[in-house]
Design an enzyme around this catalytic site. Structure first.
Site, PDB file in Angstrom:
ATOM      1  N   GLU A  99       0.849  -1.191   0.000  1.00 48.89           N
ATOM      2  CA  GLU A  99       0.000   0.000   0.000  1.00 48.89           C
ATOM      3  C   GLU A  99       0.885   1.241   0.000  1.00 48.89           C
ATOM      4  O   GLU A  99       0.436   2.334   0.304  1.00 48.89           O
ATOM      5  CB  GLU A  99      -0.974  -0.021   1.180  1.00 48.89           C
ATOM      6  CG  GLU A  99      -0.348  -0.121   2.535  1.00 48.89           C
ATOM      7  CD  GLU A  99      -1.374   0.011   3.643  1.00 48.89           C
ATOM      8  OE1 GLU A  99      -2.081   1.018   3.663  1.00 48.89           O
ATOM      9  OE2 GLU A  99      -1.459  -0.905   4.474  1.00 48.89           O
TER      10      GLU A  99
ATOM     11  N   CYS B  18      -3.380  -3.369   4.589  1.00 55.35           N
ATOM     12  CA  CYS B  18      -2.471  -4.410   5.095  1.00 55.35           C
ATOM     13  C   CYS B  18      -2.915  -5.820   4.711  1.00 55.35           C
ATOM     14  O   CYS B  18      -2.179  -6.781   4.943  1.00 55.35           O
ATOM     15  CB  CYS B  18      -2.363  -4.320   6.607  1.00 55.35           C
ATOM     16  SG  CYS B  18      -1.819  -2.720   7.167  1.00 55.35           S
TER      17      CYS B  18
ATOM     18  N   HIS C  25      -2.241  -9.600  12.290  1.00 57.76           N
ATOM     19  CA  HIS C  25      -1.671  -8.369  11.757  1.00 57.76           C
ATOM     20  C   HIS C  25      -1.353  -7.480  12.958  1.00 57.76           C
ATOM     21  O   HIS C  25      -2.194  -7.304  13.843  1.00 57.76           O
ATOM     22  CB  HIS C  25      -2.675  -7.689  10.816  1.00 57.76           C
ATOM     23  CG  HIS C  25      -2.287  -6.272  10.530  1.00 57.76           C
ATOM     24  ND1 HIS C  25      -1.046  -5.945  10.028  1.00 57.76           N
ATOM     25  CD2 HIS C  25      -2.939  -5.085  10.728  1.00 57.76           C
ATOM     26  CE1 HIS C  25      -0.964  -4.633   9.907  1.00 57.76           C
ATOM     27  NE2 HIS C  25      -2.094  -4.088  10.324  1.00 57.76           N
TER      28      HIS C  25
ATOM     29  N   ASN D 249       5.151  -1.212  12.409  1.00 57.70           N
ATOM     30  CA  ASN D 249       4.162  -1.674  11.441  1.00 57.70           C
ATOM     31  C   ASN D 249       4.806  -1.762  10.060  1.00 57.70           C
ATOM     32  O   ASN D 249       5.496  -0.837   9.621  1.00 57.70           O
ATOM     33  CB  ASN D 249       2.973  -0.694  11.398  1.00 57.70           C
ATOM     34  CG  ASN D 249       1.753  -1.305  10.702  1.00 57.70           C
ATOM     35  OD1 ASN D 249       1.812  -2.405  10.170  1.00 57.70           O
ATOM     36  ND2 ASN D 249       0.643  -0.587  10.720  1.00 57.70           N
TER      37      ASN D 249
HETATM   38  P1  HMG Z   1      -2.739   7.410  21.350  1.00 59.15           P
HETATM   39  O1  HMG Z   1      -3.918   8.293  21.464  1.00 59.15           O
HETATM   40  O2  HMG Z   1      -1.432   8.063  21.253  1.00 59.15           O
HETATM   41  O3  HMG Z   1      -2.585   6.427  22.563  1.00 59.15           O
HETATM   42  O4  HMG Z   1      -2.972   6.492  20.094  1.00 59.15           O
HETATM   43  P2  HMG Z   1      -3.506   6.135  23.833  1.00 59.15           P
HETATM   44  O5  HMG Z   1      -3.601   7.353  24.676  1.00 59.15           O
HETATM   45  O6  HMG Z   1      -4.776   5.455  23.423  1.00 59.15           O
HETATM   46  O7  HMG Z   1      -2.560   5.096  24.573  1.00 59.15           O
HETATM   47  C1  HMG Z   1      -2.252   3.880  23.971  1.00 59.15           C
HETATM   48  C2  HMG Z   1      -2.225   2.823  25.078  1.00 59.15           C
HETATM   49  O8  HMG Z   1      -1.120   3.120  25.933  1.00 59.15           O
HETATM   50  C3  HMG Z   1      -3.483   2.792  25.942  1.00 59.15           C
HETATM   51  O9  HMG Z   1      -3.721   1.431  26.257  1.00 59.15           O
HETATM   52  C4  HMG Z   1      -3.040   3.546  27.178  1.00 59.15           C
HETATM   53  O10 HMG Z   1      -3.770   3.195  28.355  1.00 59.15           O
HETATM   54  C5  HMG Z   1      -1.599   3.093  27.291  1.00 59.15           C
HETATM   55  P3  HMG Z   1      -5.181   0.793  26.038  1.00 59.15           P
HETATM   56  O11 HMG Z   1      -6.126   1.605  26.844  1.00 59.15           O
HETATM   57  O12 HMG Z   1      -5.473   0.912  24.557  1.00 59.15           O
HETATM   58  O13 HMG Z   1      -5.015  -0.616  26.474  1.00 59.15           O
HETATM   59  N1  HMG Z   1      -0.739   4.009  28.067  1.00 59.15           N
HETATM   60  C6  HMG Z   1       0.185   3.571  28.935  1.00 59.15           C
HETATM   61  N2  HMG Z   1       0.556   2.345  29.317  1.00 59.15           N
HETATM   62  C7  HMG Z   1       1.573   2.229  30.220  1.00 59.15           C
HETATM   63  N3  HMG Z   1       2.193   3.312  30.771  1.00 59.15           N
HETATM   64  C8  HMG Z   1       1.839   4.571  30.431  1.00 59.15           C
HETATM   65  C9  HMG Z   1       0.798   4.731  29.464  1.00 59.15           C
HETATM   66  N4  HMG Z   1       0.216   5.806  28.888  1.00 59.15           N
HETATM   67  C10 HMG Z   1      -0.712   5.345  28.038  1.00 59.15           C
HETATM   68  N5  HMG Z   1       2.475   5.610  30.967  1.00 59.15           N
HETATM   69  C11 HMG Z   1      -3.079   4.711  18.524  1.00 59.15           C
HETATM   70  C12 HMG Z   1      -2.688   5.106  19.943  1.00 59.15           C
HETATM   71  C13 HMG Z   1      -2.800   3.245  18.329  1.00 59.15           C
HETATM   72  C14 HMG Z   1      -4.555   5.003  18.324  1.00 59.15           C
HETATM   73  C15 HMG Z   1      -2.226   5.568  17.543  1.00 59.15           C
HETATM   74  O14 HMG Z   1      -0.892   5.222  17.659  1.00 59.15           O
HETATM   75  C16 HMG Z   1      -2.643   5.408  16.091  1.00 59.15           C
HETATM   76  O15 HMG Z   1      -3.516   6.120  15.595  1.00 59.15           O
HETATM   77  N6  HMG Z   1      -1.991   4.447  15.333  1.00 59.15           N
HETATM   78  C17 HMG Z   1      -2.274   4.209  13.927  1.00 59.15           C
HETATM   79  C18 HMG Z   1      -3.558   3.416  13.706  1.00 59.15           C
HETATM   80  C19 HMG Z   1      -3.468   1.979  14.128  1.00 59.15           C
HETATM   81  O16 HMG Z   1      -2.401   1.426  14.273  1.00 59.15           O
HETATM   82  N7  HMG Z   1      -4.637   1.325  14.268  1.00 59.15           N
HETATM   83  C20 HMG Z   1      -4.706  -0.066  14.616  1.00 59.15           C
HETATM   84  C21 HMG Z   1      -5.885  -0.815  13.980  1.00 59.15           C
HETATM   85  S1  HMG Z   1      -6.040  -0.464  12.224  1.00 59.15           S
HETATM   86  C22 HMG Z   1      -4.899  -1.528  11.456  1.00 59.15           C
HETATM   87  O17 HMG Z   1      -4.382  -2.415  12.042  1.00 59.15           O
HETATM   88  C23 HMG Z   1      -4.604  -1.260  10.017  1.00 59.15           C
HETATM   89  C24 HMG Z   1      -3.325  -0.508   9.723  1.00 59.15           C
HETATM   90  O18 HMG Z   1      -2.202  -1.364   9.887  1.00 59.15           O
HETATM   91  C25 HMG Z   1      -3.359   0.056   8.311  1.00 59.15           C
HETATM   92  C26 HMG Z   1      -3.697  -0.872   7.154  1.00 59.15           C
HETATM   93  O19 HMG Z   1      -4.510  -1.770   7.207  1.00 59.15           O
HETATM   94  O20 HMG Z   1      -3.145  -0.575   6.094  1.00 59.15           O
HETATM   95  C27 HMG Z   1      -3.110   0.664  10.659  1.00 59.15           C
END
Ligand code: HMG
Length: 398
Positions: free
Chosen positions: A83, A115, A237, A280
């Site tokens: 992609e 993906c 994935h 990723n």
């Molecule tokens: P964010 O807002 O920065 O993070 O975004 P957050 O505030 O939700 O924190 C992440 C986790 O860290 C949470 O855990 C927090 O509690 C924890 P959860 O509640 O989810 O279990 N946390 C801590 N843990 C320990 N100590 C601390 C601490 N602070 C916080 N001090 C997000 C995170 C993944 C949303 C962001 O990085 C993002 O947008 N990533 C890109 C999208 C993505 O990867 N999506 C996944 C599903 S889609 C997919 O897999 C397809 C893809 O590969 C593309 C394709 O298909 O081509 C993306």
């Protein structure tokens, strides 16, 4: 005539970008605690492509040792899933075909559905081999995961390519039927043609991913797939590695299988070893999870593995495979570890500079610095054409 012989993954090799940025270094600049990265999303470091690397050079690097081991006589098809496409018309696999000196009697096609693309390629490859079991199909999955600077997605970037040779009587994993399928039109993550970086609604994408786990699992079970408890572990994935643990909890809950956190950790941790230090790699990510599992300490002869492939937008598939007894003798563990350890660590400012120098689009001649530690490089752009070159024989880490 369709064959009764098992069909599946005969060889698996991966390579990654030549540069690495640690999340400890990233956290100094984003202000996020390093624990959020290490524990919350489960990432330690991300691979980045050097200035003269792209999906073609990484894929050629991943595939070269496969060609070296098996030759080209039986390969009739090359499927390139990505992609991070470099051209709207020409398949990236044609450049790889040329760099690897493959014979002309091969069809080469590029596939895209976020993906999920590599899983489509793997299933199409298996069907071609079923039809003509003497033929082999080279499946390449290569991507650079890139999000906007200073966005939440930035911590989930990465870059890698996987090469799989699909054949009858495979040495590593036989691919089983049925597959559970799921498609749902959702705007969780996408990249319009005019953008270099993906647009994403992170939280929505996680919900969409888990909905796809349910959808694909239900279809798998409706088609009389194996009971989930008969599956040793599942390769997911991994957009970030914590997602795999969440997904496994969701899969088991949905299927009514009881498991405590320790059991889930034990099942999934062996699949995350590579992705947590590479990041990723979109299409390649699931197959790096498989590589981590096979290269790890667990003895998997005859084990049934599950696979969950998710591509935003969204398409998903759940299927299983049987690990072929004796698989260990055909692994490429030391080459994989070497590909990871040879990466050059960069600091945040260097990363930032790399990101702010896109390739020119004026058609003028443009040379690229030699930065890759791989065997193939993008040496420049000339007349709107990408110019690739072979650096040296790939045997060093085959
Ligand atoms: P964010 O807002 O920065 O993070 O975004 P957050 O505030 O939700 O924190 C992440 C986790 O860290 C949470 O855990 C927090 O509690 C924890 P959860 O509640 O989810 O279990 N946390 C801590 N843990 C320990 N100590 C601390 C601490 N602070 C916080 N001090 C997000 C995170 C993944 C949303 C962001 O990085 C993002 O947008 N990533 C890109 C999208 C993505 O990867 N999506 C996944 C599903 S889609 C997919 O897999 C397809 C893809 O590969 C593309 C394709 O298909 O081509 C993306």
């Amino acid at each position: 005539m369709p064959t009764d012989r098992a069909v599946g993954i005969h060889d698996l090799s991966f390579r990654t970008g030549s540069l690495v940025l640690t999340h400890a270094e990233l956290s100094k600049h984003t202000g996020a605690s390093v624990a959020k990265y290490h524990k919350g999303i489960g990432q330690q470091a991300m691979s980045l492509p050097a200035a003269d690397e792209d999906i073609v050079t990484m894929a050629a690097d991943a595939a070269a040792p496969v060609i070296e081991r098996h030759g080209t006589d039986r390969i009739r098809t090359l499927l390139f899933a990505t992609e991070t496409s470099i051209d709207q018309s020409k398949a990236a696999g044609v450049y790889v075909h040329s760099l690897l000196g493959l014979p002309s009697h091969i069809r080469v096609v590029e596939l895209k559905q976020a993906c999920y693309g590599a899983t489509a390629a793997l299933q199409f490859a298996a069907a071609l081999v079923q039809r003509e079991p003497e033929q082999q199909v080279l499946v390449l999955a290569s991507d650079v995961a890139r999000y906007d600077l200073d966005s939440p997605g930035e911590a989930t970037q990465g870059a890698a390519a996987a090469a799989m040779l699909v054949s009858a009587d495979p040495s590593l994993v036989e691919i089983n039927t049925p597959s559970g399928l799921y498609t749902h039109d959702v705007m969780d993550f996408w990249r319009p043609n005019y953008r270099d970086t993906a647009l994403v609604d992170g939280k929505k994408s996680m919900v969409a991913y888990l909905a796809a786990v349910d959808g694909a699992r239900r279809d798998y079970q409706a088609r009389e797939g194996l009971p989930i408890e008969k599956i040793r572990t599942v390769c997911y994935h991994q957009p970030f590695t914590r997602m795999a643990f969440k997904a496994h909890r969701h899969l088991l809950d949905g299927a009514g299988v009881e498991a405590d956190t320790a059991a889930i950790d034990d099942a999934i941790a062996p699949t995350t070893r590579y992705n947590e230090i590479i990041g990723n790699s979109y299409t390649a990510s699931l197959y790096l999870a498989l590589a981590a599992l096979l290269d790890g300490d667990d003895e998997l002869d005859a084990a049934t593995l599950g696979f969950f492939s998710y591509g935003s937008g969204s398409v998903a598939e759940f299927f299983t495979g049987r690990v072929v007894p004796g698989y260990r003798a055909r692994l490429r563990t030391s080459a994989h570890l070497k590909a990871i350890s040879r990466r050059r660590p960069i600091d945040y400012n260097t990363y930032r500079r790399l990101r702010t120098h896109p390739l020119p689009d004026d058609g003028a001649q443009h040379r690229l610095p030699h930065q890759t530690s791989g065997s193939f490089r993008l040496s420049g752009i000339e007349d709107h054409q990408r110019v690739y070159e072979t650096v040296h024989a790939s045997a060093d880490i085959a």
